[in-house]
Design a protein around this motif. Structure first.
Motif, mmCIF file in Angstrom:
data_model
loop_
_atom_site.group_PDB
_atom_site.id
_atom_site.type_symbol
_atom_site.label_atom_id
_atom_site.label_comp_id
_atom_site.label_asym_id
_atom_site.label_seq_id
_atom_site.Cartn_x
_atom_site.Cartn_y
_atom_site.Cartn_z
ATOM 1 N N ASN A 1 -4.095 -5.684 -12.323
ATOM 2 C CA ASN A 1 -4.606 -5.662 -10.945
ATOM 3 C C ASN A 1 -3.847 -4.658 -10.086
ATOM 4 O O ASN A 1 -3.662 -4.868 -8.888
ATOM 5 C CB ASN A 1 -4.500 -7.060 -10.326
ATOM 6 N N SER A 2 -3.436 -3.578 -10.679
ATOM 7 C CA SER A 2 -2.566 -2.586 -10.044
ATOM 8 C C SER A 2 -3.038 -2.116 -8.668
ATOM 9 O O SER A 2 -4.137 -1.588 -8.510
ATOM 10 C CB SER A 2 -2.436 -1.373 -10.970
ATOM 11 N N ARG A 3 -2.163 -2.297 -7.674
ATOM 12 C CA ARG A 3 -2.445 -1.763 -6.343
ATOM 13 C C ARG A 3 -2.171 -0.261 -6.294
ATOM 14 O O ARG A 3 -2.768 0.458 -5.493
ATOM 15 C CB ARG A 3 -1.602 -2.491 -5.299
ATOM 16 N N LYS B 1 0.842 -1.193 0.000
ATOM 17 C CA LYS B 1 0.000 0.000 0.000
ATOM 18 C C LYS B 1 0.880 1.247 0.000
ATOM 19 O O LYS B 1 2.099 1.169 0.131
ATOM 20 C CB LYS B 1 -0.934 0.017 1.207
ATOM 21 N N LYS C 1 -5.325 1.367 -7.395
ATOM 22 C CA LYS C 1 -6.309 1.394 -6.310
ATOM 23 C C LYS C 1 -5.956 2.475 -5.294
ATOM 24 O O LYS C 1 -6.842 3.123 -4.715
ATOM 25 C CB LYS C 1 -6.371 0.024 -5.626
ATOM 26 N N SER C 2 -4.660 2.703 -5.081
ATOM 27 C CA SER C 2 -4.215 3.697 -4.100
ATOM 28 C C SER C 2 -4.599 5.122 -4.502
ATOM 29 O O SER C 2 -4.764 5.987 -3.639
ATOM 30 C CB SER C 2 -2.694 3.619 -3.912
#
Length: 468
Positions: A216-218, A171, A221-222
């Protein structure tokens, strides 16, 4: 094909200890705007200088986009960290790259498994059209294995000064809105490369982040980048007998039809000592194994006696994300949604977007000496959209027109037999440029296309009567 249709659709790259405030421990953009923006944020000269160190940027993801970005940043004087979880990742990818990428990214020929100079486009009724007649002696489509290409690009980034970390990004803590100098704090798990290791939780503070961490990029999402429709790609690597491998020495096959995919195509692409057989779909993800079986059946005589070496599956984006940057964070490659419709091409565009984004950071920071801001990253997006929006738009249209039914696919394969279509298609694909067409040939092509579509529609109506 893209270059032909384009005429009617205009508009269309270790923590230092010098600064104690940074430690390393063991506005939304629409998708491909149709017109240029009326303003441009110019940064750098008035941006604050980075005191006692160089600009620090983290690249999350070590595929073509991440490797190209990290290399460009490191060469440009930026302190660069590249975080990648799977150093031996084998993404289910056809592995085709255009000729221009070999020169543009200075790729050594020994990482290219095959030089494809012939292709067969095979219709739903198994009518095969040979493609490649217009290629010059030196021209080819490169076939690579992603684990080889990705590793090469990461190693080259490391050789140029980037710190490559085997780790899983978890994250990101972002600075408050309007804070243009405070760091982004990245949380990740670092691994020592040993199988089964649980890893060590660490943090890293950086000035900017490039999200190159795939569909599926985190990172996406951030920054609340929004969702997008995606396809499932399924691929099997199959070792076939040597005598059958001779057939695929410099040849690739593409199969179209409802049996192999309702909205994409199946493929057999040659690798070093095996073939990659795969397919994909957006609309019927639950049936992907059925489509894969159909693709194998279509090619069964040519891969008979083959042994499956590896099975791979992965999501592939179908269009750019609603938002591709926020503050000092930008998305590239699959994380941004840069895969073309119709052809499903993504490797070149991933590497190119990574390099372009990194170049914007290097320029905006004056080779790592100044802080960057959202304006610098916006420059990257504006340049990207202006250059490549036409390609994405035209291929989107082609997919909607020709992949909607089996009769339409028959018409598409029929068109591919035209030498002019082949020349324009390969010139556009190999060199990623808009190729000027011959007006008379364009007119003939338009007439032939209409004729093919009329025949396809008539055939569809007859088939519907029979099945009624």
């Amino acid at each position: 094909m893209a270059s032909i249709a384009l005429k009617s659709f205009v508009g269309l790259r270790q923590s230092t200890l010098e600064n104690p405030s940074f430690t390393s421990q063991s506005k939304p953009i629409s998708s491909f705007p149709s017109s240029p923006r009326t303003f441009r944020v110019l940064a750098a000269k008035t941006s604050p200088k980075v005191a006692g160190r160089n600009l620090r940027v983290a690249v999350i993801g070590g595929g073509p986009a991440g490797g190209a970005a990290a290399e460009t940043l490191a060469k440009g004087g930026v302190e660069t960290f590249l975080i990648e979880r799977k150093m031996d990742n084998c993404k289910p990818c056809g592995g085709a790259i255009p000729l221009c990428m070999v020169g543009e990214f200075d790729l050594p020929l020994d990482i290219i498994d095959r030089r494809v100079t012939k292709m067969k486009m095979i219709s739903p009724s198994n009518v095969a059209v040979d493609i490649g007649q217009t290629l010059k002696p030196h021209e080819y489509i490169g076939m690579v294995r992603r684990e080889v290409l990705d590793n090469y690009l990461r190693n080259r980034a490391s050789e140029n000064g980037a710190s490559v970390i085997n780790g899983l990004f978890l994250k990101m803590d972002s600075p408050s809105q309007g804070d243009g100098t405070s760091p982004y704090v990245l949380h990740y798990t670092e691994y020592d490369g040993k199988a089964g290791g649980v890893g060590v939780k660490k943090t890293l503070e950086v000035d900017a982040v490039i999200g190159a961490d795939g569909a599926n990029s985190r990172v996406a999402k951030s920054i609340d980048a929004g969702d997008y429709e995606y396809a499932i790609a399924f691929q099997e690597r199959i070792k076939i007998p040597d005598d059958k491998m001779v057939y695929y020495e410099n040849l690739a096959e593409m199969y179209v039809g409802d049996d192999v995919s309702p909205d994409f195509y199946g493929w057999v692409f040659p690798k070093c000592d095996h073939v990659a057989v795969g397919t994909g779909t957006v609309t019927h993800k639950g049936d992907i194994k059925k489509f894969q079986l159909a693709t194998r059946n279509r090619a069964k005589d040519k891969i008979l006696g083959g042994k499956i070496l590896r099975v791979e599956a992965h999501p592939i984006p179908e269009h750019p994300r609603p938002r591709r940057l926020a503050g000092r964070v930008a998305l590239v490659g699959d994380a941004a949604g840069y895969v073309t419709k119709c052809s499903g091409e993504g490797i070149y565009f991933a590497a190119k977007s990574g390099r372009m984004c990194a170049e914007a950071i290097v320029e905006g920071s004056e080779n790592g000496k100044r802080m960057i801001n959202e304006g610098d990253l916006r420059n990257y997006l504006e340049k990207w959209d202006k250059t490549y929006w036409p390609t994405y738009k035209v291929l989107d249209i082609l997919q909607k027109v020709f992949y909607r039914s089996n009769p339409a696919r028959e018409a598409f394969v029929e068109m591919c037999a035209d030498e002019y279509v082949q020349k324009m298609t390969f010139d556009s694909y190999l060199y990623k440029r808009v190729v000027p067409g011959n007006p008379w040939e364009d007119l003939k092509l338009a007439v032939n296309t209409i004729g093919s579509l009329v025949r396809a529609n008539a055939l569809k109506q007859e088939m519907e009567k029979i099945s009624a």
